[in-house]
Motif scaffolding. Structure first.
Motif, mmCIF file in Angstrom:
data_model
loop_
_atom_site.group_PDB
_atom_site.id
_atom_site.type_symbol
_atom_site.label_atom_id
_atom_site.label_comp_id
_atom_site.label_asym_id
_atom_site.label_seq_id
_atom_site.Cartn_x
_atom_site.Cartn_y
_atom_site.Cartn_z
ATOM 1 N N VAL A 161 1.595 8.750 -12.405
ATOM 2 C CA VAL A 161 2.568 7.793 -13.254
ATOM 3 C C VAL A 161 2.845 6.717 -12.453
ATOM 4 O O VAL A 161 2.810 5.636 -13.113
ATOM 5 C CB VAL A 161 4.032 8.602 -13.420
ATOM 6 N N ILE A 162 3.344 6.698 -11.174
ATOM 7 C CA ILE A 162 3.611 5.631 -10.376
ATOM 8 C C ILE A 162 2.322 5.249 -9.732
ATOM 9 O O ILE A 162 1.892 5.855 -8.848
ATOM 10 C CB ILE A 162 4.797 5.975 -9.280
ATOM 11 N N TRP A 163 1.820 4.036 -9.630
ATOM 12 C CA TRP A 163 0.904 3.546 -8.651
ATOM 13 C C TRP A 163 1.462 2.529 -7.797
ATOM 14 O O TRP A 163 1.991 1.303 -8.351
ATOM 15 C CB TRP A 163 -0.278 2.814 -9.460
ATOM 16 N N GLU A 164 1.384 2.524 -6.589
ATOM 17 C CA GLU A 164 1.761 1.705 -5.556
ATOM 18 C C GLU A 164 0.623 0.903 -4.967
ATOM 19 O O GLU A 164 -0.197 1.761 -4.212
ATOM 20 C CB GLU A 164 2.762 2.296 -4.606
ATOM 21 N N VAL A 165 0.428 -0.432 -4.803
ATOM 22 C CA VAL A 165 -0.488 -0.770 -3.979
ATOM 23 C C VAL A 165 -0.111 -1.697 -3.013
ATOM 24 O O VAL A 165 0.844 -2.410 -2.946
ATOM 25 C CB VAL A 165 -1.385 -1.686 -4.989
ATOM 26 N N TYR A 166 -0.618 -1.364 -1.372
ATOM 27 C CA TYR A 166 -0.090 -1.747 -0.349
ATOM 28 C C TYR A 166 -1.215 -2.603 0.217
ATOM 29 O O TYR A 166 -2.300 -2.321 0.460
ATOM 30 C CB TYR A 166 0.430 -0.912 0.495
ATOM 31 N N HIS A 167 -0.697 -3.769 0.817
ATOM 32 C CA HIS A 167 -1.556 -4.627 1.544
ATOM 33 C C HIS A 167 -1.408 -4.128 3.302
ATOM 34 O O HIS A 167 -0.286 -4.057 3.676
ATOM 35 C CB HIS A 167 -1.202 -6.060 1.609
ATOM 36 N N VAL A 168 -2.530 -3.577 3.895
ATOM 37 C CA VAL A 168 -2.346 -3.258 5.250
ATOM 38 C C VAL A 168 -2.572 -4.403 6.208
ATOM 39 O O VAL A 168 -3.495 -5.363 6.298
ATOM 40 C CB VAL A 168 -3.734 -2.463 5.489
ATOM 41 N N ILE A 169 -1.525 -4.547 6.996
ATOM 42 C CA ILE A 169 -1.331 -5.540 8.020
ATOM 43 C C ILE A 169 -1.576 -5.165 9.260
ATOM 44 O O ILE A 169 -0.861 -4.022 9.711
ATOM 45 C CB ILE A 169 0.074 -6.250 7.726
ATOM 46 N N ARG A 170 -2.531 -5.506 9.950
ATOM 47 C CA ARG A 170 -2.514 -4.921 11.449
ATOM 48 C C ARG A 170 -2.180 -5.757 12.460
ATOM 49 O O ARG A 170 -2.107 -5.017 13.704
ATOM 50 C CB ARG A 170 -4.335 -5.052 11.735
ATOM 51 N N ALA A 171 -1.863 -6.871 12.654
ATOM 52 C CA ALA A 171 -1.174 -7.652 13.495
ATOM 53 C C ALA A 171 0.165 -8.416 12.937
ATOM 54 O O ALA A 171 0.156 -8.882 11.733
ATOM 55 C CB ALA A 171 -2.258 -8.628 14.106
ATOM 56 N N PRO A 172 1.002 -8.737 13.763
ATOM 57 C CA PRO A 172 1.228 -8.293 15.305
ATOM 58 C C PRO A 172 1.414 -6.760 15.189
ATOM 59 O O PRO A 172 1.154 -6.081 16.556
ATOM 60 C CB PRO A 172 2.281 -9.115 15.707
ATOM 61 N N LYS A 173 1.777 -6.178 14.476
ATOM 62 C CA LYS A 173 1.828 -4.666 14.401
ATOM 63 C C LYS A 173 1.381 -4.051 12.899
ATOM 64 O O LYS A 173 1.262 -4.720 11.891
ATOM 65 C CB LYS A 173 3.339 -4.109 14.282
ATOM 66 N N LEU A 174 0.759 -2.801 12.937
ATOM 67 C CA LEU A 174 0.354 -2.257 11.867
ATOM 68 C C LEU A 174 1.675 -1.852 10.823
ATOM 69 O O LEU A 174 2.472 -1.238 11.027
ATOM 70 C CB LEU A 174 -0.145 -0.895 12.075
ATOM 71 N N GLU A 175 1.529 -2.283 9.737
ATOM 72 C CA GLU A 175 2.532 -2.041 8.665
ATOM 73 C C GLU A 175 1.815 -2.326 7.214
ATOM 74 O O GLU A 175 0.701 -2.896 7.380
ATOM 75 C CB GLU A 175 3.774 -3.008 8.902
ATOM 76 N N ALA A 176 2.498 -1.740 6.147
ATOM 77 C CA ALA A 176 2.158 -1.859 4.894
ATOM 78 C C ALA A 176 3.091 -2.655 4.090
ATOM 79 O O ALA A 176 4.293 -2.467 4.134
ATOM 80 C CB ALA A 176 1.586 -0.502 4.236
ATOM 81 N N VAL A 177 2.722 -3.594 3.247
ATOM 82 C CA VAL A 177 3.563 -4.424 2.506
ATOM 83 C C VAL A 177 3.075 -4.176 1.030
ATOM 84 O O VAL A 177 1.982 -4.498 0.651
ATOM 85 C CB VAL A 177 3.425 -5.773 2.871
ATOM 86 N N LEU A 178 4.125 -3.804 0.359
ATOM 87 C CA LEU A 178 3.869 -3.479 -0.976
ATOM 88 C C LEU A 178 3.672 -4.722 -1.752
ATOM 89 O O LEU A 178 4.264 -5.884 -1.867
ATOM 90 C CB LEU A 178 5.358 -2.864 -1.592
ATOM 91 N N LEU A 179 2.283 -4.695 -2.459
ATOM 92 C CA LEU A 179 2.068 -5.815 -3.391
ATOM 93 C C LEU A 179 2.575 -5.752 -4.716
ATOM 94 O O LEU A 179 3.073 -6.547 -5.335
ATOM 95 C CB LEU A 179 0.413 -5.831 -3.228
ATOM 96 N N PHE A 180 2.314 -4.664 -5.391
ATOM 97 C CA PHE A 180 2.865 -4.492 -6.700
ATOM 98 C C PHE A 180 3.116 -2.840 -7.015
ATOM 99 O O PHE A 180 2.429 -1.806 -6.404
ATOM 100 C CB PHE A 180 2.426 -4.815 -7.746
ATOM 101 N N LYS A 181 3.914 -2.532 -7.881
ATOM 102 C CA LYS A 181 4.152 -0.961 -8.256
ATOM 103 C C LYS A 181 4.333 -1.081 -9.759
ATOM 104 O O LYS A 181 4.862 -1.959 -10.534
ATOM 105 C CB LYS A 181 5.679 -0.876 -7.791
ATOM 106 N N ILE A 182 3.416 -0.206 -10.591
ATOM 107 C CA ILE A 182 3.243 0.195 -11.957
ATOM 108 C C ILE A 182 3.921 1.418 -12.239
ATOM 109 O O ILE A 182 3.201 2.520 -11.400
ATOM 110 C CB ILE A 182 1.877 -0.104 -12.260
ATOM 111 N N ASN A 183 4.636 1.700 -13.204
ATOM 112 C CA ASN A 183 5.077 2.850 -13.985
ATOM 113 C C ASN A 183 4.395 3.039 -15.164
ATOM 114 O O ASN A 183 4.750 2.413 -16.217
ATOM 115 C CB ASN A 183 6.405 2.761 -13.993
ATOM 116 N N PHE A 184 3.363 3.788 -15.185
ATOM 117 C CA PHE A 184 2.436 3.983 -16.332
ATOM 118 C C PHE A 184 3.259 4.296 -17.560
ATOM 119 O O PHE A 184 2.873 3.717 -18.773
ATOM 120 C CB PHE A 184 1.309 4.689 -16.367
#
Length: 247
Positions: free
Chosen positions: A115-138
């Motif tokens: 139902v929920i689709w969350e797409v994240y951008h993987v950032i490696r530097a300066p630290k590993l983190e995920a930034v939400l690009l968008f979220k869709i509720n079908f």
């Protein structure tokens, strides 16, 4: 962003039916395995992938597994971490998907319960983190929501050859409240506002007065205090420094 007609037609044809499928599955509270089966069908009927050639289950990553992976022309595009349809997506689920993506050197991971689709951008530097690009509720999605359909399209097979998801990421990094606020508070913009005010009245406003209004009355305090605002200001500064060096 121009959406490929084939993708647009496919989404228009199948969205309504899958909303019904997902609603029934949610009401039945199906398990993770059955949720994966629905997602695989969605990847073909909504996103345009061949579920036999492009979609891989239980993708092995250095001794562990991710639920699904999408490959086109032999190149890995997305890793998908799946949870049962009735489970709310949480940070610990994301951490697992992020670890998978980092190990594979991917820029994008998807976390979904169908139902929920969350797409994240993987950032490696300066630290590993995920930034939400968008979220869709079908269940809430309609064809009239062009911004959401545009986001949906970036996951589609047709969008991979033009790297549409990177284009969307760049767009959202610029066209957002933090970047616009950062630009508004630049000296050149404040000065332009002051000159405009002075032209339409006998009042001789100062830049300091304009700053006070902008910071206290125009821009919300939570935006100014947000880390994203500080990053936007830093980005503007880097661009200005680069421009000055090239001049």
């Amino acid at each position: 962003m121009k959406i490929h007609k084939k993708a647009s037609d496919r989404i228009a044809k199948n969205l309504s039916n899958y909303k019904k499928v997902l609603k029934k599955a949610y009401d039945r509270d199906i398990n993770e395995s059955d949720t994966v089966a629905i997602i695989v069908d969605m990847l073909e009927d909504i996103f345009g992938y061949d579920k036999y050639d492009d979609v891989t289950s239980e993708y092995a990553i250095k001794g562990t597994f991710c639920d699904l992976a999408i490959k086109t022309n032999g190149q890995l595009k997305f890793l998908i971490e799946v949870k049962a349809i009735g489970i709310n997506l949480k940070d610990n689920h994301l951490n697992q998907a992020l670890a998978y993506g980092a190990k594979e050197g991917l820029d994008w991971v998807i976390l979904t319960n169908a139902v929920i689709w969350e797409v994240y951008h993987v950032i490696r530097a300066p630290k590993l983190e995920a930034v939400l690009l968008f979220k869709i509720n079908f269940l809430d999605l309609t064809l009239k929501q062009h911004d959401q359909i545009e986001c949906l399209y970036t996951i589609c097979k047709e969008a991979q050859s033009v790297n549409a998801i990177s284009e969307l990421n760049e767009k959202l990094n610029i066209l957002n409240k933090h970047m616009v606020s950062a630009i508004i508070t630049e000296d050149t913009v404040v000065n332009a506002i002051r000159l405009a005010i002075n032209k339409i009245s006998n009042i001789k406003a100062t830049n300091e007065e304009i700053y006070d209004i902008v910071f206290n009355d125009v821009i919300k305090r939570d935006i100014i205090e947000d880390e994203a605002y500080k990053k936007a200001k830093s980005k503007i500064k880097r661009v200005k420094n680069k421009t000055n060096k090239e001049a």
